[in-house]
Design a protein around this motif. Structure first.
Motif, mmCIF file in Angstrom:
data_model
loop_
_atom_site.group_PDB
_atom_site.id
_atom_site.type_symbol
_atom_site.label_atom_id
_atom_site.label_comp_id
_atom_site.label_asym_id
_atom_site.label_seq_id
_atom_site.Cartn_x
_atom_site.Cartn_y
_atom_site.Cartn_z
ATOM 1 N N VAL A 25 0.838 -1.202 0.000
ATOM 2 C CA VAL A 25 0.000 0.000 0.000
ATOM 3 C C VAL A 25 0.875 1.255 0.000
ATOM 4 O O VAL A 25 0.631 2.220 -0.737
ATOM 5 C CB VAL A 25 -0.948 0.002 1.236
ATOM 6 N N GLU A 26 1.921 1.216 0.812
ATOM 7 C CA GLU A 26 2.830 2.370 0.898
ATOM 8 C C GLU A 26 3.568 2.587 -0.437
ATOM 9 O O GLU A 26 3.717 3.717 -0.909
ATOM 10 C CB GLU A 26 3.850 2.145 2.028
ATOM 11 N N THR A 27 3.995 1.482 -1.030
ATOM 12 C CA THR A 27 4.700 1.585 -2.323
ATOM 13 C C THR A 27 3.766 2.131 -3.401
ATOM 14 O O THR A 27 4.160 2.970 -4.213
ATOM 15 C CB THR A 27 5.224 0.193 -2.751
ATOM 16 N N ALA A 28 2.534 1.669 -3.354
ATOM 17 C CA ALA A 28 1.550 2.143 -4.333
ATOM 18 C C ALA A 28 1.289 3.634 -4.139
ATOM 19 O O ALA A 28 1.117 4.387 -5.102
ATOM 20 C CB ALA A 28 0.248 1.358 -4.197
ATOM 21 N N PHE A 29 1.286 4.074 -2.871
ATOM 22 C CA PHE A 29 1.073 5.496 -2.586
ATOM 23 C C PHE A 29 2.201 6.335 -3.189
ATOM 24 O O PHE A 29 1.954 7.394 -3.792
ATOM 25 C CB PHE A 29 0.980 5.724 -1.068
ATOM 26 N N ILE A 30 3.419 5.861 -3.043
ATOM 27 C CA ILE A 30 4.565 6.600 -3.611
ATOM 28 C C ILE A 30 4.412 6.696 -5.135
ATOM 29 O O ILE A 30 4.567 7.773 -5.721
ATOM 30 C CB ILE A 30 5.904 5.906 -3.249
ATOM 31 N N GLY A 31 4.101 5.565 -5.754
ATOM 32 C CA GLY A 31 3.957 5.552 -7.212
ATOM 33 C C GLY A 31 2.863 6.482 -7.690
ATOM 34 O O GLY A 31 3.038 7.245 -8.647
ATOM 35 N N ARG A 32 1.739 6.448 -6.976
ATOM 36 C CA ARG A 32 0.582 7.266 -7.360
ATOM 37 C C ARG A 32 0.883 8.756 -7.177
ATOM 38 O O ARG A 32 0.694 9.559 -8.084
ATOM 39 C CB ARG A 32 -0.613 6.855 -6.490
ATOM 40 N N SER A 33 1.432 9.074 -6.000
ATOM 41 C CA SER A 33 1.706 10.489 -5.699
ATOM 42 C C SER A 33 2.824 11.037 -6.577
ATOM 43 O O SER A 33 2.800 12.195 -6.976
ATOM 44 C CB SER A 33 2.105 10.654 -4.230
ATOM 45 N N GLY B 171 6.510 2.793 -7.572
ATOM 46 C CA GLY B 171 6.871 3.431 -6.300
ATOM 47 C C GLY B 171 8.252 2.989 -5.828
ATOM 48 O O GLY B 171 9.025 3.783 -5.287
ATOM 49 N N THR B 172 8.562 1.736 -6.063
ATOM 50 C CA THR B 172 9.890 1.226 -5.666
ATOM 51 C C THR B 172 10.970 1.850 -6.542
ATOM 52 O O THR B 172 12.048 2.211 -6.052
ATOM 53 C CB THR B 172 9.921 -0.311 -5.810
ATOM 54 N N VAL B 173 10.660 1.985 -7.831
ATOM 55 C CA VAL B 173 11.617 2.638 -8.743
ATOM 56 C C VAL B 173 11.883 4.056 -8.255
ATOM 57 O O VAL B 173 13.036 4.499 -8.169
ATOM 58 C CB VAL B 173 11.062 2.671 -10.191
ATOM 59 N N MET B 174 10.820 4.760 -7.914
ATOM 60 C CA MET B 174 10.961 6.161 -7.486
ATOM 61 C C MET B 174 11.817 6.279 -6.230
ATOM 62 O O MET B 174 12.726 7.110 -6.157
ATOM 63 C CB MET B 174 9.587 6.776 -7.232
ATOM 64 N N SER B 175 11.537 5.434 -5.251
ATOM 65 C CA SER B 175 12.291 5.570 -3.992
ATOM 66 C C SER B 175 13.751 5.156 -4.187
ATOM 67 O O SER B 175 14.658 5.812 -3.670
ATOM 68 C CB SER B 175 11.619 4.776 -2.866
#
Lengths: 161, 206
Positions: A25-33, B171-175
């Protein structure tokens, strides 16, 4: 949730990813934001310009092309593994050309004979066209075409030997 | 990566699957330089990368039957190359090889020729200093971070393309990219300014 709190959460999660495994969920939030919020994207790419400029100074920014000798080694390895066709053996595309050429020459011979003698039902005056594809040893394949009637013989020999 | 190139790749894949060996050969000739370059950057060793390029194309040849033609060939090829690079890096660690950067040239030498460059002005010295800092910083990155960094900063792949290549969430790529970039930036000379002459402070310290 206000945009500001989104940014804060985004920053917190990205920073936390250096120390712990994030949940899906946290990873998806980063990707989305990272895609939707310009603020988040801007913060994410804070160092992008500086690093991109510095990379221009990196010799690995431009990897020199491998030399022909390098590629010859790789090619040899690929041939050994069966990935590339062996350059010493005839390619598969060469031999199918021979029957096609034979058929073409045969057709030309027939048309030539019809033009010269016209169509006739009398067998004794019919031109004779014979094509032979000789099954010779590898590398010496030959095609012989000869056409004959009372006036003489036309013979064409094709050979890759 | 453009559509026309992708279509040509698909034609070559189709030709290969139809039994024409020129299909694979065409793919190999089109993409070998690019795959080699990405492997040099990931493995930081030219000789290793050349050997890896051969192995990657053997894997590609063996796996073409399972390639999904609706996808992009290059993305698929990058995935194979990246996985292969990760395997090699792991094997190196197991063998406890000391220097990962063995024959990659030093910052003071020309990567094309391997010869040392003649000493130049202050600009060249600064450039060499930056190059050395980047090389060291990239070498020190975690493997997962270096691979994302390489694909984005050198191969110019987007976040989405990297996610597709590596099979990980965006999101993993971004971080990972964020942390990699920050480490590289932190390794740069303190007074280096990308836009002009040296300054006494970095932007974030002002």
């Amino acid at each position: 949730m206000t945009p500001l709190s989104d940014l804060q959460r985004f920053q917190e999660l990205v920073e936390a990813s250096a120390h712990r495994e994030l949940t899906d969920v946290e990873t998806a939030f980063i990707g989305r934001s990272g895609f939707r919020s310009a603020e988040c994207r801007q913060w994410l790419e804070t160092d992008a310009e500086t690093v991109a400029a510095a990379i221009e100074a990196d010799p690995l920014g431009e990897v020199p092309a491998a030399t022909p000798l390098d590629w010859a080694r790789v090619d040899a390895g690929l041939r050994k593994a069966g990935a590339l066709a062996d350059s010493k053996s005839p390619t598969r595309t060469t031999w199918p050309l021979l029957p096609a050429a034979a058929a073409l020459i045969l057709c030309i011979g027939v048309i030539y004979a019809i033009q010269r003698d016209g169509l006739s039902t009398t067998l004794h005056s019919a031109p004779e066209v014979i094509a032979e594809v000789l099954d010779l040893p590898d590398g010496d394949g030959s095609l012989i075409l000869h056409e004959g009637d009372d006036e003489g013989v036309l013979m064409i020999i094709l050979s890759n030997g | 990566m453009d559509v026309e190139k992708d279509d040509e790749d698909r034609r070559l894949v189709h030709r290969h699957l139809s039994g024409d060996p020129s299909g694979f050969e065409g793919l190999y000739r089109r993409h070998r330089e690019r795959i080699f370059a990405v492997l040099v950057r990931m493995l930081r060793n030219r000789e290793d990368a050349l050997e890896a390029t051969q192995e990657v194309f053997i894997r590609i040849h063996r796996g073409l039957d399972s390639f999904d033609a609706s996808g992009r060939f290059l993305t698929w090829a990058y995935r194979i190359a990246t996985n292969h690079a990760i395997d090699r890096i792991r094997r190196r660690k197991v063998r406890k090889e000391t220097a990962i950067v063995e024959d990659v040239v030093t910052p003071t030498s020309d990567l094309r020729t391997g010869r040392s460059q003649p000493p130049g002005g202050a600009e060249r010295l600064e450039r060499e200093e930056v190059a050395a800092a980047i090389q060291q910083a990239v070498d020190r990155l975690a493997d997962t971070h270096r691979i994302v960094f390489t694909l984005h900063c050198y191969e110019k792949l987007s976040y989405g393309e990297i996610a597709a290549v590596l099979g990980i969430p965006i999101g993993t790529v971004m971080s990972r990219l964020y942390h990699a970039r920050r480490k590289v930036r932190d390794a740069l000379p303190r007074d280096w300014d990308p836009g002009g002459p040296r300054r006494s402070h970095r932007k974030d310290e002002q």
